[in-house]
Write a protein that holds these residues in place. Structure first.
Motif, PDB file in Angstrom:
ATOM      1  N   ASN A   1       0.804  -1.217   0.000  1.00 45.15           N
ATOM      2  CA  ASN A   1       0.000   0.000   0.000  1.00 45.15           C
ATOM      3  C   ASN A   1       0.839   1.270   0.000  1.00 45.15           C
ATOM      4  OD1 ASN A   1      -2.127  -1.710   0.086  1.00 45.15           O
ATOM      5  ND2 ASN A   1      -2.686  -1.321   2.204  1.00 45.15           N
ATOM      6  N   LEU A   2       1.898   1.267  -0.804  1.00 46.33           N
ATOM      7  CA  LEU A   2       2.629   2.522  -0.992  1.00 46.33           C
ATOM      8  C   LEU A   2       1.753   3.445  -1.829  1.00 46.33           C
ATOM      9  CD1 LEU A   2       6.187   1.173  -1.785  1.00 46.33           C
ATOM     10  CD2 LEU A   2       5.382   2.199   0.321  1.00 46.33           C
ATOM     11  N   PHE A   3       2.029   4.758  -1.745  1.00 48.42           N
ATOM     12  CA  PHE A   3       1.257   5.697  -2.559  1.00 48.42           C
ATOM     13  C   PHE A   3       1.874   5.747  -3.951  1.00 48.42           C
ATOM     14  CE2 PHE A   3       0.952   7.648   1.843  1.00 48.42           C
ATOM     15  CZ  PHE A   3      -0.192   6.936   2.143  1.00 48.42           C
ATOM     16  N   PRO A   4       1.199   5.200  -4.956  1.00 46.67           N
ATOM     17  CA  PRO A   4       1.849   5.015  -6.266  1.00 46.67           C
ATOM     18  C   PRO A   4       2.118   6.317  -7.011  1.00 46.67           C
ATOM     19  CG  PRO A   4      -0.472   4.419  -6.390  1.00 46.67           C
ATOM     20  CD  PRO A   4      -0.176   4.693  -4.944  1.00 46.67           C
ATOM     21  N   HIS A   5       1.450   7.414  -6.601  1.00 48.22           N
ATOM     22  CA  HIS A   5       1.644   8.657  -7.334  1.00 48.22           C
ATOM     23  C   HIS A   5       2.760   9.502  -6.744  1.00 48.22           C
ATOM     24  CE1 HIS A   5      -0.917   9.390  -3.952  1.00 48.22           C
ATOM     25  NE2 HIS A   5      -0.901  10.691  -4.121  1.00 48.22           N
ATOM     26  N   MET A   6       3.453   8.965  -5.747  1.00 46.86           N
ATOM     27  CA  MET A   6       4.558   9.708  -5.144  1.00 46.86           C
ATOM     28  C   MET A   6       5.844   8.896  -5.278  1.00 46.86           C
ATOM     29  SD  MET A   6       2.915  10.729  -1.528  1.00 46.86           S
ATOM     30  CE  MET A   6       1.396  11.655  -1.404  1.00 46.86           C
TER      31      MET A   6
ATOM     32  N   TYR B   1       9.478   5.677  -8.619  1.00 47.60           N
ATOM     33  CA  TYR B   1       8.095   5.473  -8.193  1.00 47.60           C
ATOM     34  C   TYR B   1       7.931   4.015  -7.752  1.00 47.60           C
ATOM     35  CZ  TYR B   1       6.695  10.005  -9.917  1.00 47.60           C
ATOM     36  OH  TYR B   1       6.556  11.355 -10.088  1.00 47.60           O
TER      37      TYR B   1
ATOM     38  N   VAL C   1       6.002   1.573  -8.491  1.00 50.32           N
ATOM     39  CA  VAL C   1       5.849   0.503  -9.492  1.00 50.32           C
ATOM     40  C   VAL C   1       7.164   0.076 -10.109  1.00 50.32           C
ATOM     41  CG1 VAL C   1       3.474   0.889 -10.216  1.00 50.32           C
ATOM     42  CG2 VAL C   1       5.298   2.216 -11.272  1.00 50.32           C
ATOM     43  N   GLN C   2       8.202   0.929  -9.977  1.00 48.52           N
ATOM     44  CA  GLN C   2       9.480   0.578 -10.594  1.00 48.52           C
ATOM     45  C   GLN C   2      10.306  -0.349  -9.705  1.00 48.52           C
ATOM     46  OE1 GLN C   2      10.230   4.871 -11.014  1.00 48.52           O
ATOM     47  NE2 GLN C   2      10.768   4.469 -13.133  1.00 48.52           N
TER      48      GLN C   2
ATOM     49  N   ARG D   1       8.751   3.891   5.504  1.00 44.50           N
ATOM     50  CA  ARG D   1       7.708   4.918   5.612  1.00 44.50           C
ATOM     51  C   ARG D   1       7.130   4.948   7.030  1.00 44.50           C
ATOM     52  NH1 ARG D   1       2.320   4.514   1.994  1.00 44.50           N
ATOM     53  NH2 ARG D   1       2.043   2.609   3.183  1.00 44.50           N
TER      54      ARG D   1
END
Lengths: 246, 324
Positions: free
Chosen positions: A91-96, A137, A139-140, A153
């Motif tokens: 549940n990382l924030f994918p847009h950051m 990011y 996803v990488q 985090r």
């Protein structure tokens, strides 16, 4: 006299008519490492999700870090500030970016200045050994790396206790060890931890106490040596024989 | 882009059977239409003699020439790269459209005379009415979406009543209801604010549903992670959920913007001097309706293209965190 971080007294919880937790009693002291195991559906995830009130309990008391959890949002927010949580699916924030993922908590909750938040974030990314991925990011990254970022985090909030909800069960076998190593090193440094996991080797090596849950109840607990070497309850024996067979 | 398969397939327009079929089809169509009386017939005069007297031979020759040109055209375009193909086909379709419009014998001086006023008064009004309405509709949409997802009975009831009502009535009727109905309650309202109010309320209702589905498309785990760090509802919404919902929300919202731009023509019925109103009235005196309608149509199209470009740019911006 050691300090109680989590104190659970006679907690019960229902989903509709179905009772998921039945009179659970549990205390976690400062610096203690606890592993909760049990068959699926036994309520172990639900229990630790009650500790930061992602789930509400209907009966009994849960006191975390001196604050009793109930419906007052202000108290719940205070508890969440001091409780880190690591999820099965990261549940990382994918847009950051990875770095921002680690910075937003301290910045927006504790009002830490950006430069300082960056320093803290880099320190903890270093600690989970992926400082070089800071500007990517989520996803990488590989699953193991993502989970380590998720741990960093949580650490950035400098929590009093860390909750792990099956942190390795969504990972490829090869990546499990890197996450477990990170968790082990955390444990060595004295972090208070509650882990729901099926990694029995980790439990044996790290845990101060292993708790076995079945059908919403804690039916056995003890030091790892006793728990694995001489389980008392029939259900525990069956579970251990199933899980250690391979 | 659809999923591009790695198997190279032969270009369709280079397959003999496909080209042959097209050839036969085009030839048959033009054999059925008598084009000898048009400028195409004039062009073919050296071959078929006087177009009016050429009869079947004339039609046959014209059909054959058009079919050959058409097939040659698509086979040649088939060799070009994707980008060039797109440009050429766009350009050719545009030319065909212009050719279609020239058959109306439009008076260009008349258009040139009226166009500046259409732009400064009509297009300007259309754009500012749409822009204000879009802004208000977006705010309504966010509030409505949150209300529709909340566990608060009042909020849910009000929001669902609102979306049901304003999606259920024709926009034209809403314009009338607000312009003619509100004065009955004692609010005298000008045409422009009435139009803006009707458009924002109507589009706010549609966009509420778009925003709601966008917010719902975000994984529950994102809420849990955000809340477990300690973020409150507002912070979670603004910084975690909405930024992720935007890529889902933007394509249908762009649709709504374009649609709104053209639906703003409905406020012409209450006398707002926007593009559609001018298009209908400017040509009336001299019965040059077609000139004005076509000019207005082109202006709408140009602004819509601008909106499309803006939309695709924003979509590209939000694609960043998805790149591997």
């Amino acid at each position: 006299m050691s300090e109680k971080i989590i104190d659970v007294r006679n907690v019960s919880k229902w989903y509709g008519a179905f009772r998921v937790l039945t009179d659970v009693n549990l205390t976690v002291e400062k610096g203690e490492r606890i592993v909760i195991c049990g068959p699926s559906g036994s309520g172990k995830s639900t229990l630790i999700r009650c500790f930061n009130r992602l789930e509400a309990h209907q009966q009994g008391d849960i006191v975390v870090n001196g604050i009793t959890l109930h419906d007052r949002m202000r108290d719940v927010a205070e508890v969440r500030k001091n409780v880190g949580m690591v999820f099965q699916h990261f549940n990382l924030f994918p847009h950051m970016t990875v770095l921002m993922n680690c910075m937003v908590g301290p910045m927006w909750i504790k009002g830490v200045p950006e430069a300082e938040a960056r320093k803290t974030a880099l320190k903890f990314l270093e600690r989970v050994r992926i400082p070089e991925q800071a500007n990517k990011y989520p996803v990488q990254l590989s699953g193991g790396q993502q989970q380590r970022v998720a741990i960093a985090r949580s650490l950035c909030m400098q929590p009093a206790v860390m909750l792990f909800d099956e942190p390795t069960s969504a990972l490829d076998p090869e990546m499990v060890s890197e996450v477990l190593e990170t968790m082990t090193s955390l444990a060595r440094e004295g972090m208070t931890m509650v882990c729901v996991t099926h990694e029995m080797a980790f439990a044996r090596a790290v845990a101060d106490r292993v708790i076995f849950m079945n059908a919403g109840q804690i039916i056995e607990q003890g030091k790892p040596d006793d728990f694995f070497g001489n389980p008392q309850h029939e259900r525990t024996k069956l579970f251990l024989s199933q899980i250690l067979k391979h | 882009m659809l999923y591009p398969d790695t198997v190279e397939s032969e270009v369709l327009v280079h397959k003999p059977w496909f080209v042959a079929t097209l050839f036969v089809l085009v030839f048959a169509v033009f054999l059925a239409f008598d084009l000898t009386g048009t400028s195409m017939g004039e062009l073919m005069r050296p071959v078929i003699g006087a177009p009016a007297e050429s009869g079947f031979y004339g039609r046959f020759a014209i059909g054959l020439v058009i079919a050959v040109l058409f097939c040659l055209n698509i086979v040649l375009i088939g060799f070009a790269s994707l980008r060039v193909q797109v440009t050429i086909v766009w350009f050719e379709l545009l030319l065909l459209f212009l050719a279609f419009f020239t058959t109306f014998n439009l008076s260009l001086p008349f258009i040139a005379e009226k166009l500046p006023f259409m732009i400064t008064q009509g297009l300007f009004t259309t754009i500012y009415v749409s822009a204000i309405s879009i802004a208000i509709a977006s705010i309504i949409a966010i509030l409505g979406a949150v209300a529709k997802l909340s566990t608060n009975g009042f909020a849910y009831a009000i929001a669902s009543f609102y979306t049901s009502f304003f999606r259920g009535l024709p926009l034209l009727m809403q314009v009338y209801l607000i312009y003619l109905g509100l004065p009955q309650l004692g609010f005298i309202i000008d045409a422009v604010p009435a139009g803006i109010l009707a458009l924002s309320l109507c589009y706010g209702a549609y966009m509420t549903e778009i925003f709601r589905s966008g917010i719902q498309s975000i994984d529950r785990g994102q809420w849990e992670a955000s809340r477990s760090i300690g973020f409150g509802f507002g912070l979670t919404m603004r910084k975690i959920i909405l930024p992720q919902a935007l890529p889902v929300i933007i394509p249908p919202t762009g649709n709504q913007f374009i649609s709104m731009l053209k639906d703003s023509s409905l406020v012409s019925v209450i006398g707002v001097w926007e593009l559609m109103f001018l298009a209908r009235t400017l040509g009336q005196k001299t019965f040059q309706h077609m000139e004005m309608l076509i000019s207005a149509a082109m202006l709408y199209w140009v602004v819509s293209i601008c909106l499309e470009l803006i939309q695709s740019r924003i979509e590209r911006h939000y694609a960043r965190s998805k790149v591997r």
